[in-house]
Design a protein around this motif. Structure first.
Motif, PDB file in Angstrom:
ATOM      1  N   VAL A  22       0.835  -1.205   0.000  1.00 22.60           N
ATOM      2  CA  VAL A  22       0.000   0.000   0.000  1.00 22.60           C
ATOM      3  C   VAL A  22       0.865   1.249   0.000  1.00 22.60           C
ATOM      4  O   VAL A  22       0.590   2.223  -0.710  1.00 22.60           O
ATOM      5  N   TYR A  32       2.283   1.839  -3.453  1.00 29.04           N
ATOM      6  CA  TYR A  32       1.269   2.400  -4.341  1.00 29.04           C
ATOM      7  C   TYR A  32       1.013   3.867  -4.024  1.00 29.04           C
ATOM      8  O   TYR A  32       0.916   4.706  -4.932  1.00 29.04           O
ATOM      9  N   THR A  77      -2.554 -11.795  -6.813  1.00 27.96           N
ATOM     10  CA  THR A  77      -2.881 -11.112  -8.053  1.00 27.96           C
ATOM     11  C   THR A  77      -2.793  -9.611  -7.835  1.00 27.96           C
ATOM     12  O   THR A  77      -3.291  -9.108  -6.835  1.00 27.96           O
ATOM     13  N   PRO A  78      -2.167  -8.866  -8.750  1.00 25.70           N
ATOM     14  CA  PRO A  78      -2.064  -7.408  -8.564  1.00 25.70           C
ATOM     15  C   PRO A  78      -3.429  -6.750  -8.467  1.00 25.70           C
ATOM     16  O   PRO A  78      -4.386  -7.161  -9.124  1.00 25.70           O
ATOM     17  N   GLU A  79      -3.505  -5.734  -7.652  1.00 19.68           N
ATOM     18  CA  GLU A  79      -4.740  -4.961  -7.529  1.00 19.68           C
ATOM     19  C   GLU A  79      -5.001  -4.203  -8.835  1.00 19.68           C
ATOM     20  O   GLU A  79      -4.066  -3.720  -9.477  1.00 19.68           O
ATOM     21  N   PRO A  80      -6.268  -4.071  -9.224  1.00 19.32           N
ATOM     22  CA  PRO A  80      -6.567  -3.317 -10.452  1.00 19.32           C
ATOM     23  C   PRO A  80      -6.016  -1.894 -10.429  1.00 19.32           C
ATOM     24  O   PRO A  80      -5.557  -1.387 -11.453  1.00 19.32           O
ATOM     25  N   ASP A  81      -6.053  -1.244  -9.257  1.00 17.69           N
ATOM     26  CA  ASP A  81      -5.544   0.124  -9.176  1.00 17.69           C
ATOM     27  C   ASP A  81      -4.056   0.184  -9.481  1.00 17.69           C
ATOM     28  O   ASP A  81      -3.571   1.151 -10.080  1.00 17.69           O
ATOM     29  N   TRP A  82      -3.304  -0.832  -9.085  1.00 17.63           N
ATOM     30  CA  TRP A  82      -1.873  -0.851  -9.372  1.00 17.63           C
ATOM     31  C   TRP A  82      -1.650  -0.931 -10.885  1.00 17.63           C
ATOM     32  O   TRP A  82      -0.809  -0.220 -11.440  1.00 17.63           O
ATOM     33  N   ARG A 105      -8.801  -9.380 -17.637  1.00 11.78           N
ATOM     34  CA  ARG A 105      -9.447  -9.390 -16.322  1.00 11.78           C
ATOM     35  C   ARG A 105     -10.758  -8.624 -16.330  1.00 11.78           C
ATOM     36  O   ARG A 105     -11.720  -9.020 -15.692  1.00 11.78           O
TER      37      ARG A 105
END
Length: 412
Positions: free
Chosen positions: A151, A154, A183-188, A215
């Protein structure tokens, strides 16, 4: 605090976690276990911090501030960094980010290995819109906490993006999206895509966009980005196909229709272009819309369809350009009578259209109407750009008259 301040692309709305940034009030030694330990709090410091914390829990921030400030102002050669840190938290909770930042810096100078100090310092910088400094502080906090703090990485990257420093944000985001765990966060991924676009890294952006679409294939924004990337690569057919998907997912947006048509035109697929352009022929369509649609149908060898489109346009509004285009289509088709009538309409709408006068003469010549042809060429010869060609045709007609066995130009 609004994380969307600054130069954040509307195309990629980054859901900055900084919006939910809480002031961390945990003791630093609970987090920096592997760092060099700060000196222990003495009894007086423990007492003043306890009193301040009690006041803060009751939201009596002014009292907490006075307690801490009074202690700091006492003659002493040592003040524990947690006193400055806690005073910074109080000031931040009062909305005084400038003074809070000063206290956090004092705390970091006394003990630079506490990640929470840097984290809250970054938050203060963010509130002050000092995004580059916020990024530096948050990146430092992330480095102190280690890879288990995605976090913070990011948040630091978002701050750098807001500071228009995408190159600095890139390694932070790439490390996040390539984490071996989970799995990477969509925001990343979205933030990294913005960085690639800002840095003009088309190959990386294309690969990441395709990954995101696997995705979230129903996100119209990503299809529009994909289309833009294909345009930059000169792959207009693929760009048009991506834009068609975007248009189907965002039917309230009328703009893509014309763009899709233009892309099919660039891809040399005129029939698909024409069908897109024809969607624009609403009751308030402009003459140019009709002209563009007809031109695309003509390029696709759909002559009758092109003529029908122009006739519809002329029924709404008579313009010299549409009459001239219609005349050219009739001439190309070999219908010289209709072509001549359309060229006559063209010159009525625009008497200075030299080319229309000339072409009217050619149509009359094709119909063996020599007098009408000569008259049209005479009118065309008055214009410098058509003078030479028109005079040649006049001479040609006069030559026919001289050599005619009848001694006459054929009757009209």
């Amino acid at each position: 605090m609004n994380p969307r301040r600054g130069n954040v692309s509307a195309l990629l709305a980054i859901a900055a976690i900084l919006a939910a940034f809480w002031i961390c009030v945990l003791p630093a030694n609970a987090i920096a276990a592997e760092k060099e330990e700060p000196r222990p709090l003495d009894r007086a410091e423990q007492q003043v911090l306890y009193q301040a914390q009690q006041a803060m829990e009751k939201k009596e921030y002014a009292r907490a501030r006075k307690i801490l400030a009074a202690y700091i102002e006492q003659p002493s050669d040592k003040v524990h960094y947690l006193v400055y840190f806690t005073l910074g938290n109080v000031l931040s909770m009062e909305g005084n980010a400038e003074d809070a930042l000063e206290r956090y810096r004092a705390a970091a100078n006394l003990y630079p290995d506490d990640a929470v100090v840097w984290q809250n310092m970054g938050k203060a910088c963010y509130d002050l819109e000092r995004y580059a400094e916020a990024g530096d502080c948050l990146a430092r906090a992330h480095a102190l906490k280690g890879p288990e703090s995605p976090v913070l990485a990011y948040q630091a990257a978002v701050a750098y993006i807001l500071a228009n420093k995408p190159a600095t944000a890139r390694p932070l985001l790439e490390s996040l999206v390539n984490l071996p765990s989970g799995t990477p966060e969509p925001d990343w991924l979205n933030a990294l895509l913005k960085v690639y676009l800002d840095l003009k890294k088309p190959e990386e952006a294309l690969a990441l966009t395709r990954r995101l679409l696997q995705r979230t294939g129903s996100d119209p924004r990503l299809w529009r980005i994909l289309s833009r990337l294909y345009i930059d690569r000169g792959e207009y057919n693929s760009a048009a196909a991506a834009m068609e998907i975007y248009a189907s997912l965002a039917p309230e947006d009328p703009d893509p229709v014309r763009l899709i048509g233009d892309l099919y035109h660039l891809a040399n697929i005129p029939l698909k272009a024409a069908r897109q352009y024809e969607k624009l022929l609403s009751p308030d369509a402009s003459p140019e819309d009709y002209e563009k649609t007809a031109a695309a149908y003509f390029a696709a060898h759909h002559m009758d369809r092109a003529i029908e489109v122009l006739q519809r346009g002329l029924a709404k509004q008579s313009t010299a350009a549409m009459w001239g285009q219609l005349a050219g289509l009739y001439y190309e088709k070999g219908d010289f009578e209709q072509a001549r009538k359309a060229f006559e309409k063209t010159v009525l709408a625009d008497p200075k259209n030299a080319r229309a006068h000339l072409m009217e003469g050619y149509c009359a010549l094709q119909q063996d109407q020599m007098i009408a042809a000569r008259n049209a060429f005479e009118r065309a010869a008055r214009f410098p750009q058509q003078h030479v060609e028109a005079r040649k045709m006049i001479a040609y007609i006069d030559g026919l008259r001289r050599t005619s066995t009848q001694g006459k130009i054929p009757a009209e």
